[in-house]
Design a protein around this motif. Structure first.
Motif, PDB file in Angstrom:
ATOM      1  N   LEU A   1      68.851  88.003   5.935  1.00  0.00           N
ATOM      2  CA  LEU A   1      69.192  86.820   5.141  1.00  0.00           C
ATOM      3  C   LEU A   1      70.217  85.939   5.848  1.00  0.00           C
ATOM      4  CD1 LEU A   1      69.355  87.962   1.444  1.00  0.00           C
ATOM      5  CD2 LEU A   1      67.510  86.928   2.716  1.00  0.00           C
ATOM      6  N   ILE A   2      71.180  86.578   6.503  1.00  0.00           N
ATOM      7  CA  ILE A   2      72.210  85.785   7.187  1.00  0.00           C
ATOM      8  C   ILE A   2      71.582  84.982   8.327  1.00  0.00           C
ATOM      9  CG2 ILE A   2      74.275  85.952   8.635  1.00  0.00           C
ATOM     10  CD1 ILE A   2      75.225  88.216   6.875  1.00  0.00           C
ATOM     11  N   PHE A   3      70.714  85.642   9.118  1.00  0.00           N
ATOM     12  CA  PHE A   3      70.028  84.922  10.197  1.00  0.00           C
ATOM     13  C   PHE A   3      69.153  83.801   9.636  1.00  0.00           C
ATOM     14  CE2 PHE A   3      70.374  88.638  13.299  1.00  0.00           C
ATOM     15  CZ  PHE A   3      71.294  87.986  14.072  1.00  0.00           C
ATOM     16  N   LEU A   4      68.438  84.120   8.579  1.00  0.00           N
ATOM     17  CA  LEU A   4      67.513  83.140   8.015  1.00  0.00           C
ATOM     18  C   LEU A   4      68.268  81.905   7.538  1.00  0.00           C
ATOM     19  CD1 LEU A   4      64.551  82.782   7.467  1.00  0.00           C
ATOM     20  CD2 LEU A   4      64.855  83.786   5.241  1.00  0.00           C
ATOM     21  N   ALA A   5      69.394  82.141   6.856  1.00  0.00           N
ATOM     22  CA  ALA A   5      70.182  81.008   6.373  1.00  0.00           C
ATOM     23  C   ALA A   5      70.657  80.147   7.534  1.00  0.00           C
ATOM     24  CB  ALA A   5      71.372  81.514   5.565  1.00  0.00           C
ATOM     25  N   ALA A   6      71.077  80.805   8.630  1.00  0.00           N
ATOM     26  CA  ALA A   6      71.555  80.054   9.790  1.00  0.00           C
ATOM     27  C   ALA A   6      70.413  79.266  10.429  1.00  0.00           C
ATOM     28  CB  ALA A   6      72.172  81.011  10.814  1.00  0.00           C
TER      29      ALA A   6
ATOM     30  N   MET B   1      76.487  83.977  14.373  1.00  0.00           N
ATOM     31  CA  MET B   1      75.858  84.795  13.331  1.00  0.00           C
ATOM     32  C   MET B   1      75.568  86.202  13.840  1.00  0.00           C
ATOM     33  SD  MET B   1      75.773  83.224  10.647  1.00  0.00           S
ATOM     34  CE  MET B   1      77.153  82.214  11.021  1.00  0.00           C
ATOM     35  N   ILE B   2      75.262  86.300  15.140  1.00  0.00           N
ATOM     36  CA  ILE B   2      75.043  87.634  15.703  1.00  0.00           C
ATOM     37  C   ILE B   2      76.337  88.429  15.638  1.00  0.00           C
ATOM     38  CG2 ILE B   2      74.423  88.911  17.796  1.00  0.00           C
ATOM     39  CD1 ILE B   2      72.594  86.651  18.572  1.00  0.00           C
TER      40      ILE B   2
END
Lengths: 286, 316
Positions: free
Chosen positions: A178-183, A217-218
């Motif tokens: 989700l965090i990657f997707l949002a970014a 984000m990584i």
């Protein structure tokens, strides 16, 4: 004007004050107290807790006498070094896939996030016991059998671990996806258009633009993954600390020392991995 | 030889073009690849759940019959009856809700207050506090566990809800740092205009917070509460130590499922089958322990999956 500013100053502190009080009582003080305990031998008597200063006795015990602890730390580190990159890469791939124009995106997101909801220690343990977490019917394949016959080799060990725990490892990736997707969704579409006009292929675009812009984000995901992986209740080191806490001959003092060693290991792991990421990032910009 | 390499080269470039060289993502192969991967991985994710669901409905005959694999021959609910008895489902469920909902509410409330304070006010030492908030996230609970345990023991709140509720009320609960961060990001993203207007009208800071800021923050409140709820629900390590035998939760009941079962239905020597614990019953117990969460998730999943980007947790 100054009074007004002062006023805001105090109001701000008032808003934050519950946290400050809580931090002092429930985190800072316990932290210091457990550091203190880790240098003591703790006996629980009827009059309360008796402590005796033993210098680094508890720490020495952990590294010399208590063989199982070091073994567990070693397997924990090995498994973490294998699992964390897999989780990060895997969640990035899933996020990239979901970022395409796919139908039923909501359904897929719901499925990929599901493990976050149900993954408590006892549930995972039950699933591992039943052997559901391996790749279905892997035993039938020749490669598994040949691996299983000689599990001593380094790579064989890694592969076996992966095969046996793949689903659990993948299950840790819900929040990271989700965090990657949002970014990804926040990225500017115009850059993509511009790069396309300049003749960049999707492949080049990913390596030269998408990935570098995802580095922060990584790092976030790296920290999140290492921390959640380390404090998960099935972690053997955590079980070991708990066991020693209620043992008569070791007790609170030794358990405190163990938990501090563990804390320092986690902190070192975080520092190394985050440091490596940020170093790489600086190189990219120069 | 020459033609062979040429052939190989041709195939190589052809496949390369099909996979990578395609501009845009509308190629058929690309689509197939994406859906294939998504469905395949989705299946891997769902496989344990499907397995659990199927096995929990298998009677002993079905379990022993190697021909019965994915579809039980009959709709057998005996496993659930047994698991229900062992876990004492409804009273445990109520207890679980009691020890998860209240700390989750307290944690959300205090995270909103602290997050607002950090986002809207400048005061001395704010940076230090912010760093400390983030630092609490990486401190493993094991380090503070023993002193807290001794402390709670002296306060005489071991085995009661306060052992969870008290740290949560002061922003030191499970993953409190994340929730403070969520509210911090949220309030920073919201324009100040409305609050400044209210301030000109003479409203105090606390009134502004309760009447203007808090209602605006509803998305952040919902997402914090849901995450907090789920994390408290799944927490078994701290719960087992702080609550002892006084309070129990569904995951804890699952943890000692085998032991409880054997106490309730002592295995009779020489008699096989009948009362023996089998994996069907265990799976039914597992399903029961996650079923309430699954229901909550499917009702509120929109908030979970969309909330993460809406609340701006990923913002710098």
């Amino acid at each position: 004007m100054k009074r007004l500013r002062n006023n805001r100053n105090i109001t701000g502190l008032l808003f934050v004050s519950p946290w400050i009080i809580g931090f002092l009582i429930f985190t800072a003080f316990p932290l210091l107290y457990s550091l203190f305990l880790s240098f003591q031998q703790v006996k629980i008597t009827t009059d309360g807790i008796k402590t005796k200063f033993v210098k680094f006795g508890n720490y020495e015990y952990a590294f010399t006498v208590d063989g199982t602890f070091l073994d567990k730390v070693q397997t924990y580190l090995q498994e973490m070094v294998i699992s964390v990159p897999i989780i990060i890469v895997f969640s990035l791939i899933i996020a990239l896939l979901l970022n395409q124009k796919v139908k039923f995106r909501g359904v897929f997101r719901t499925i990929f996030f599901l493990p976050v909801i149900i993954a408590s220690g006892p549930v995972i343990k039950e699933l591992i016991d039943q052997g559901i977490t391996t790749i279905p019917s892997i035993e039938q394949y020749a490669i598994y059998q040949s691996l299983n016959d000689n599990p001593e080799g380094f790579f064989n060990g890694i592969l076996l671990y992966l095969i046996k725990n793949l689903i659990v490892i993948l299950w840790y990736s819900g929040v990271q996806i989700l965090i990657f997707l949002a970014a990804l969704q926040k990225m500017d579409k115009q850059i993509f258009e511009a790069a396309k006009i300049d003749g960049a292929s999707n492949w080049e675009f990913f390596w030269k633009i998408t990935l570098p812009s995802l580095v922060p984000m990584i790092v976030v995901n790296l920290i999140y993954t290492i921390v959640t992986y380390s404090v998960f209740s099935l972690n053997p080191i955590i079980e070991h600390i708990q066991k020693n806490m209620f043992k008569v001959d070791t007790g609170y003092g030794y358990a405190s020392a163990l938990s501090w060693i563990y804390f320092l290991i986690i902190a070192a792991a975080l520092a190394i991995s985050v440091g490596a990421m940020t170093l790489k990032r600086k190189k990219n910009y120069t | 030889m020459q033609t062979k390499t040429q052939h190989l080269n041709k195939y190589y470039f052809k496949t390369k073009r099909m996979f990578l060289g395609m501009q845009g993502t509308d190629g058929l192969l690309f689509k197939l690849l994406i859906y294939g991967l998504l469905i395949g991985i989705g299946f891997v994710y769902l496989y344990p759940l499907l397995y659990m669901g199927v096995y929990s409905f298998k009677s002993l005959d079905d379990l022993l019959n190697p021909l019965v694999n994915w579809i039980p021959t009959q709709f057998y609910t005996g496993n659930y009856e047994q698991a229900n008895k062992v876990m004492d489902f409804f009273s445990t469920l109520m207890e679980t809700l009691y020890v998860t909902v209240l700390p989750a509410l307290a944690q959300t409330a205090v995270a909103a207050v602290v997050g607002y304070g950090l986002a809207r006010f400048d005061f001395k030492g704010k940076k230090i506090i912010f760093v400390l908030v983030l630092a609490t996230f990486i401190i493993p609970p094991q380090v503070t566990l023993i002193p807290r345990y001794i402390f709670f023991n002296e306060l005489n709140i071991l085995g009661s809800l306060s052992a969870f509720l008290l740290p949560a009320t002061f922003g030191q609960g499970l993953n409190s740092a994340i929730f403070i961060l969520i509210f911090y990001q949220f309030f920073r993203a919201v324009p100040k205009a409305l609050e400044e207007a209210a301030q000109l009208d003479g409203a105090g800071h606390f009134r502004i917070f309760f009447t203007i800021a808090l209602p605006m923050a509803l998305p952040a409140i919902i997402i914090s509460f849901l995450f907090s709820f789920v994390w408290y629900w799944n927490e078994t390590y701290l719960a087992a130590i702080y609550f002892g035998d006084a309070l129990t939760t569904l995951p804890l009941q699952l943890q000692k499922f085998v032991a409880t079962y054997q106490k309730m239905f002592p295995a009779e020597m020489g008699v096989s089958g009948g009362n023996q614990l089998n994996e069907g019953i265990k799976m039914a117990g597992t399903v029961l322990s996650i079923l309430p969460l699954l229901i909550v998730y499917f009702i509120t999943q929109r908030w979970f999956v969309e909330g993460v980007d809406r609340s701006g947790i990923t913002g710098e």
